[in-house]
Design a protein around this motif. Structure first.
Motif, PDB file in Angstrom:
ATOM      1  N   ALA A   6       8.760 -47.345 -31.862  1.00  0.00           N
ATOM      2  CA  ALA A   6       9.738 -46.545 -32.606  1.00  0.00           C
ATOM      3  C   ALA A   6      10.113 -45.273 -31.844  1.00  0.00           C
ATOM      4  O   ALA A   6      11.244 -44.787 -31.958  1.00  0.00           O
ATOM      5  CB  ALA A   6       9.183 -46.196 -33.983  1.00  0.00           C
ATOM      6  N   SER A   7       9.184 -44.746 -31.068  1.00  0.00           N
ATOM      7  CA  SER A   7       9.450 -43.519 -30.305  1.00  0.00           C
ATOM      8  C   SER A   7      10.523 -43.715 -29.238  1.00  0.00           C
ATOM      9  O   SER A   7      11.094 -42.746 -28.732  1.00  0.00           O
ATOM     10  CB  SER A   7       8.163 -43.020 -29.644  1.00  0.00           C
ATOM     11  N   GLU A   8      10.815 -44.966 -28.883  1.00  0.00           N
ATOM     12  CA  GLU A   8      11.818 -45.245 -27.854  1.00  0.00           C
ATOM     13  C   GLU A   8      13.213 -45.484 -28.435  1.00  0.00           C
ATOM     14  O   GLU A   8      14.176 -45.632 -27.688  1.00  0.00           O
ATOM     15  CB  GLU A   8      11.397 -46.455 -27.019  1.00  0.00           C
ATOM     16  N   LEU A   9      13.335 -45.527 -29.746  1.00  0.00           N
ATOM     17  CA  LEU A   9      14.651 -45.691 -30.368  1.00  0.00           C
ATOM     18  C   LEU A   9      15.462 -44.415 -30.160  1.00  0.00           C
ATOM     19  O   LEU A   9      14.946 -43.309 -30.325  1.00  0.00           O
ATOM     20  CB  LEU A   9      14.502 -45.986 -31.859  1.00  0.00           C
ATOM     21  N   ARG A  10      16.733 -44.553 -29.812  1.00  0.00           N
ATOM     22  CA  ARG A  10      17.549 -43.393 -29.456  1.00  0.00           C
ATOM     23  C   ARG A  10      18.651 -43.149 -30.487  1.00  0.00           C
ATOM     24  O   ARG A  10      19.404 -44.063 -30.833  1.00  0.00           O
ATOM     25  CB  ARG A  10      18.190 -43.593 -28.073  1.00  0.00           C
ATOM     26  N   ASN A  11      18.722 -41.900 -30.949  1.00  0.00           N
ATOM     27  CA  ASN A  11      19.772 -41.530 -31.888  1.00  0.00           C
ATOM     28  C   ASN A  11      21.105 -41.368 -31.171  1.00  0.00           C
ATOM     29  O   ASN A  11      21.171 -40.911 -30.035  1.00  0.00           O
ATOM     30  CB  ASN A  11      19.434 -40.213 -32.591  1.00  0.00           C
ATOM     31  N   LYS A  12      22.178 -41.728 -31.874  1.00  0.00           N
ATOM     32  CA  LYS A  12      23.515 -41.489 -31.343  1.00  0.00           C
ATOM     33  C   LYS A  12      23.851 -40.004 -31.482  1.00  0.00           C
ATOM     34  O   LYS A  12      23.333 -39.327 -32.376  1.00  0.00           O
ATOM     35  CB  LYS A  12      24.540 -42.331 -32.101  1.00  0.00           C
ATOM     36  N   PRO A  13      24.713 -39.472 -30.600  1.00  0.00           N
ATOM     37  CA  PRO A  13      25.068 -38.044 -30.674  1.00  0.00           C
ATOM     38  C   PRO A  13      26.067 -37.779 -31.796  1.00  0.00           C
ATOM     39  O   PRO A  13      27.236 -37.466 -31.565  1.00  0.00           O
ATOM     40  CB  PRO A  13      25.670 -37.781 -29.291  1.00  0.00           C
ATOM     41  N   VAL A  14      25.583 -37.927 -33.025  1.00  0.00           N
ATOM     42  CA  VAL A  14      26.428 -37.779 -34.212  1.00  0.00           C
ATOM     43  C   VAL A  14      25.687 -36.884 -35.196  1.00  0.00           C
ATOM     44  O   VAL A  14      24.711 -37.317 -35.815  1.00  0.00           O
ATOM     45  CB  VAL A  14      26.728 -39.158 -34.861  1.00  0.00           C
ATOM     46  N   VAL A  15      26.111 -35.637 -35.345  1.00  0.00           N
ATOM     47  CA  VAL A  15      25.359 -34.718 -36.192  1.00  0.00           C
ATOM     48  C   VAL A  15      25.529 -35.011 -37.672  1.00  0.00           C
ATOM     49  O   VAL A  15      24.776 -34.490 -38.496  1.00  0.00           O
ATOM     50  CB  VAL A  15      25.732 -33.238 -35.919  1.00  0.00           C
ATOM     51  N   THR A  16      26.511 -35.836 -38.024  1.00  0.00           N
ATOM     52  CA  THR A  16      26.715 -36.134 -39.440  1.00  0.00           C
ATOM     53  C   THR A  16      26.027 -37.417 -39.880  1.00  0.00           C
ATOM     54  O   THR A  16      25.869 -37.639 -41.081  1.00  0.00           O
ATOM     55  CB  THR A  16      28.220 -36.259 -39.748  1.00  0.00           C
ATOM     56  N   GLN A  17      25.633 -38.283 -38.952  1.00  0.00           N
ATOM     57  CA  GLN A  17      25.036 -39.563 -39.305  1.00  0.00           C
ATOM     58  C   GLN A  17      23.662 -39.717 -38.673  1.00  0.00           C
ATOM     59  O   GLN A  17      23.476 -39.370 -37.510  1.00  0.00           O
ATOM     60  CB  GLN A  17      25.924 -40.727 -38.816  1.00  0.00           C
ATOM     61  N   ASN A  18      22.722 -40.247 -39.430  1.00  0.00           N
ATOM     62  CA  ASN A  18      21.387 -40.553 -38.930  1.00  0.00           C
ATOM     63  C   ASN A  18      21.437 -41.984 -38.394  1.00  0.00           C
ATOM     64  O   ASN A  18      21.088 -42.936 -39.084  1.00  0.00           O
ATOM     65  CB  ASN A  18      20.378 -40.411 -40.070  1.00  0.00           C
ATOM     66  N   ASP A  19      21.882 -42.130 -37.159  1.00  0.00           N
ATOM     67  CA  ASP A  19      22.262 -43.429 -36.636  1.00  0.00           C
ATOM     68  C   ASP A  19      21.644 -43.664 -35.255  1.00  0.00           C
ATOM     69  O   ASP A  19      21.422 -42.711 -34.501  1.00  0.00           O
ATOM     70  CB  ASP A  19      23.793 -43.506 -36.539  1.00  0.00           C
ATOM     71  N   LEU A  20      21.396 -44.934 -34.930  1.00  0.00           N
ATOM     72  CA  LEU A  20      20.819 -45.311 -33.644  1.00  0.00           C
ATOM     73  C   LEU A  20      21.863 -45.981 -32.761  1.00  0.00           C
ATOM     74  O   LEU A  20      22.803 -46.606 -33.251  1.00  0.00           O
ATOM     75  CB  LEU A  20      19.656 -46.295 -33.845  1.00  0.00           C
ATOM     76  N   PHE A  21      21.662 -45.866 -31.431  1.00  0.00           N
ATOM     77  CA  PHE A  21      22.504 -46.611 -30.498  1.00  0.00           C
ATOM     78  C   PHE A  21      22.339 -48.114 -30.724  1.00  0.00           C
ATOM     79  O   PHE A  21      23.310 -48.864 -30.778  1.00  0.00           O
ATOM     80  CB  PHE A  21      22.119 -46.286 -29.052  1.00  0.00           C
ATOM     81  N   GLU A  22      21.093 -48.546 -30.858  1.00  0.00           N
ATOM     82  CA  GLU A  22      20.803 -49.966 -31.030  1.00  0.00           C
ATOM     83  C   GLU A  22      19.469 -50.123 -31.748  1.00  0.00           C
ATOM     84  O   GLU A  22      18.683 -49.178 -31.837  1.00  0.00           O
ATOM     85  CB  GLU A  22      20.752 -50.678 -29.674  1.00  0.00           C
ATOM     86  N   LEU A  23      19.220 -51.309 -32.263  1.00  0.00           N
ATOM     87  CA  LEU A  23      17.970 -51.595 -32.963  1.00  0.00           C
ATOM     88  C   LEU A  23      17.370 -52.886 -32.394  1.00  0.00           C
ATOM     89  O   LEU A  23      17.619 -53.983 -32.905  1.00  0.00           O
ATOM     90  CB  LEU A  23      18.218 -51.732 -34.462  1.00  0.00           C
ATOM     91  N   PRO A  24      16.585 -52.787 -31.309  1.00  0.00           N
ATOM     92  CA  PRO A  24      15.987 -53.981 -30.706  1.00  0.00           C
ATOM     93  C   PRO A  24      14.853 -54.509 -31.592  1.00  0.00           C
ATOM     94  O   PRO A  24      13.924 -53.780 -31.931  1.00  0.00           O
ATOM     95  CB  PRO A  24      15.432 -53.480 -29.370  1.00  0.00           C
ATOM     96  N   VAL A  25      14.953 -55.774 -31.992  1.00  0.00           N
ATOM     97  CA  VAL A  25      13.916 -56.378 -32.832  1.00  0.00           C
ATOM     98  C   VAL A  25      13.563 -57.750 -32.296  1.00  0.00           C
ATOM     99  O   VAL A  25      14.325 -58.384 -31.566  1.00  0.00           O
ATOM    100  CB  VAL A  25      14.355 -56.506 -34.313  1.00  0.00           C
ATOM    101  N   ARG A  26      12.375 -58.212 -32.681  1.00  0.00           N
ATOM    102  CA  ARG A  26      11.971 -59.601 -32.501  1.00  0.00           C
ATOM    103  C   ARG A  26      12.023 -60.256 -33.883  1.00  0.00           C
ATOM    104  O   ARG A  26      11.366 -59.777 -34.816  1.00  0.00           O
ATOM    105  CB  ARG A  26      10.563 -59.686 -31.912  1.00  0.00           C
ATOM    106  N   LEU A  27      12.802 -61.302 -34.002  1.00  0.00           N
ATOM    107  CA  LEU A  27      12.942 -61.955 -35.308  1.00  0.00           C
ATOM    108  C   LEU A  27      11.708 -62.748 -35.681  1.00  0.00           C
ATOM    109  O   LEU A  27      11.303 -62.792 -36.838  1.00  0.00           O
ATOM    110  CB  LEU A  27      14.168 -62.868 -35.299  1.00  0.00           C
ATOM    111  N   ASN A  28      11.089 -63.382 -34.681  1.00  0.00           N
ATOM    112  CA  ASN A  28       9.882 -64.193 -34.915  1.00  0.00           C
ATOM    113  C   ASN A  28       8.802 -63.831 -33.894  1.00  0.00           C
ATOM    114  O   ASN A  28       8.527 -64.589 -32.967  1.00  0.00           O
ATOM    115  CB  ASN A  28      10.238 -65.684 -34.800  1.00  0.00           C
TER     116      ASN A  28
END
Length: 408
Positions: free
Chosen positions: A385-407
Motif C-alpha cells: 500500500a505504501s507504493e500506491l501513488r496519489n494523483k496531483p489533485v487537491v480536491t480528490q483522494n485519488d490514485l494513479f492506478e490500483l494494481p491488484v491480483r484477482l486470484n
C-alpha cells in the motif's frame, strides 16, 4: 505565506504525497486553518466537523466569486489550474438563495429516487460485463482502469445522455480539469473544450429528447422561466465531473481499505457485516473528496477563536473532517466497519448544497463492491500500500492506478 495577522499558512501539497499527515496538521491548526492552495492562492479551510456543518448552512457564506476580494483585485489568474473548480460557470454549484433553490429543485425533479433506482439494473449489467472482461489469470491488473473508472463513467453517460463516442476524450479533459499540474496554456483550452462537448449534448437533446437527465432538464426548463442553456451546460458539466470522479475514488479506496484490513474484509465476506458499512466507513475514513472549493464570506464570520474575514475564501477539508475525534470518537483515525455509533460523516456535503448524486454513488458502490468480491474473493493488492501513488489533485483522494491480483 502568512495571514494579515502574521499566522503561517499551511501550503497544500500539489502532489498529495501525504494526505493523512496533511489532514492531521489541518485539524491541529484548529477548526479554521489558514492554507495556501497550489499556485500561491491564500484561502481558509474549515477542518472540524461541527464547525463545517455550521458554515455549510451559514447564509453569510456564498458561492458568488465576485465576493472574493482576491478575485476583485485581479490576483487570481484566469489560467490558474483550479479556476474551473472555483468559477465553473453558472449552475446550482455557484449560486445561492432563490436562484439556487430554483436550479436545485429542477435537478431534484429530474434526478428522482425513482430514476436512481431505475439505474440499478443498468449498473448491475455494466458491473457484470466489466467483471467478465477482467483477465482473471493475469499476474496483476490495474483495477482502476479496468473497473473502477469505466463503471461510473458509463453510468453517468447513460444518465445524462452523453454520446459514448465522447468518453475517450472526456477522460483526459477531466484529468486536466482537476489536476494542479495542468500547464497554464492548457487550462482555458480544456475548459472551452469541455463546455463545447456539454453544449453539443444539450443541442442534440433539444433536437431529439431521450430518457435522460439532460432531456429532463431541457423539457422542464421549457415549462417556465427555469434554466438557461448556459445553466444547463454548466449543470451538465458539474453532474458529469462529480458523478464519475467521486464514485471512482469511493470504489478504489474501499478496495485499498479492505486489502489493508484483512480481518475486516473477512467479516464482510462472511456476511457478518453489510457492504453498506464498507461504503459509509470508506466515505468517512478515506473520503473521495479531500477538499471542496470554494465559498466566500460576505462579512466577518467568527469560527472558534478565529475570524473568517469578509471577502476571503473558504474551502471545506473533508479529509480532515472525516477523522475529527470530536465527531467520530477517539477511534476516528481507525478504519472500522463495525462501528457501533452511527456514522455521521458529511462526505457528500451538508445543507442546501449537499451532493444531489449521493444516492447514485452509493448505489454504484453498493452494487460494484459485492459483485467484485463475489467474483474474486481473494482479491488483494499487487504492491504494498505504501507504493500506491496519489494523483496531483487537491480536491480528490485519488490514485494513479490500483494494481491488484484477482486470484493471488
Amino acid at each position: 505565506m502568512t495571514t494579515g495577522t502574521g499566522q503561517a499558512r499551511i501550503a497544500l501539497d500539489p502532489f498529495v504525497t501525504d494526505l493523512d499527515g496533511e489532514s492531521a496538521r489541518l485539524r491541529a491548526a484548529g477548526p479554521l486553518a489558514a492554507v495556501e492552495l497550489p499556485g500561491g492562492v491564500p484561502v481558509w479551510a474549515v477542518t472540524h466537523h461541527a464547525e463545517a456543518k455550521a458554515l455549510l448552512t451559514d447564509p453569510r457564506l456564498v458561492k458568488d466569486i465576485n465576493v472574493w476580494g482576491a478575485w476583485q483585485r485581479g490576483e487570481i489568474a484566469p489560467d490558474w489550474p483550479l479556476i474551473g473548480l472555483a468559477n465553473p460557470g453558472r449552475s446550482m454549484l455557484t449560486v445561492d438563495g432563490a436562484d439556487h433553490r430554483r436550479m436545485r429543485a429542477l435537478v431534484a425533479q429530474a434526478l428522482t429516487p425513482r430514476r436512481v433506482e431505475q439505474m440499478r439494473e443498468r449498473v448491475e449489467k455494466l458491473t457484470q460485463d466489466l467483471l467478465d472482461a477482467l483477465p482473471a489469470d493475469a499476474e496483476s491488473i490495474d483495477l482502476k482502469a479496468a473497473f473502477a473508472y469505466p463503471l461510473p463513467m458509463y453510468v453517468v453517460a447513460d444518465l445524462m445522455g452523453i454520446d459514448k463516442a465522447e468518453l475517450p476524450r472526456l477522460k483526459p479533459l477531466f484529468e486536466k480539469f482537476f489536476s494542479t499540474q495542468t500547464p497554464p496554456a492548457e487550462v482555458i483550452a480544456t475548459l472551452t473544450e469541455l463546455a463545447g462537448i456539454m453544449a453539443a449534448t444539450v443541442a442534440a437533446k433539444r433536437a431529439e429528447p431521450g430518457d435522460d437527465l439532460t432531456s429532463a432538464l431541457i423539457l422542464a426548463s421549457e415549462d417556465g422561466d427555469r434554466l438557461t442553456d448556459e445553466e444547463i451546460v454548466s449543470t451538465l458539466q458539474l453532474m458529469v465531473a462529480a458523478g464519475h470522479e467521486t464514485t471512482i475514488s469511493l470504489i478504489v479506496n474501499a478496495v485499498v481499505n479492505l486489502s489493508t484490513h484483512p480481518d475486516q474484509r473477512a467479516r464482510v465476506l462472511s456476511g457478518e457485516v453489510d457492504w453498506s458499512a464498507v461504503v459509509e466507513e470508506t466515505l468517512r475514513w478515506s473520503t473521495p473528496t479531500s477538499h471542496v472549493l470554494i465559498r466566500f464570506a460576505t462579512e466577518d464570520v467568527p469560527v472558534g477563536d478565529k475570524v473568517l474575514p469578509a471577502g476571503d475564501a473558504l474551502i471545506v477539508s473533508y479529509a480532515a473532517l472525516g477523522r475529527d475525534e470530536q465527531a467520530h470518537g477517539p477511534s476516528a483515525g481507525e478504519f472500522d466497519i463495525t462501528r457501533e455509533s452511527p456514522n455521521r460523516h458529511i462526505s457528500f456535503g451538508h445543507g442546501p448544497h449537499v451532493c444531489p448524486g449521493a444516492a447514485l454513488s452509493r448505489l454504484e458502490a453498493g452494487v460494484a463492491l459485492p459483485a467484485l468480491y463475489g467474483r474474486f474473493p481473494r482479491l488483494d493488492l499487487a504492491v504494498p500500500a505504501s507504493e500506491l501513488r496519489n494523483k496531483p489533485v487537491v480536491t480528490q483522494n485519488d490514485l494513479f492506478e490500483l494494481p491488484v491480483r484477482l486470484n493471488p
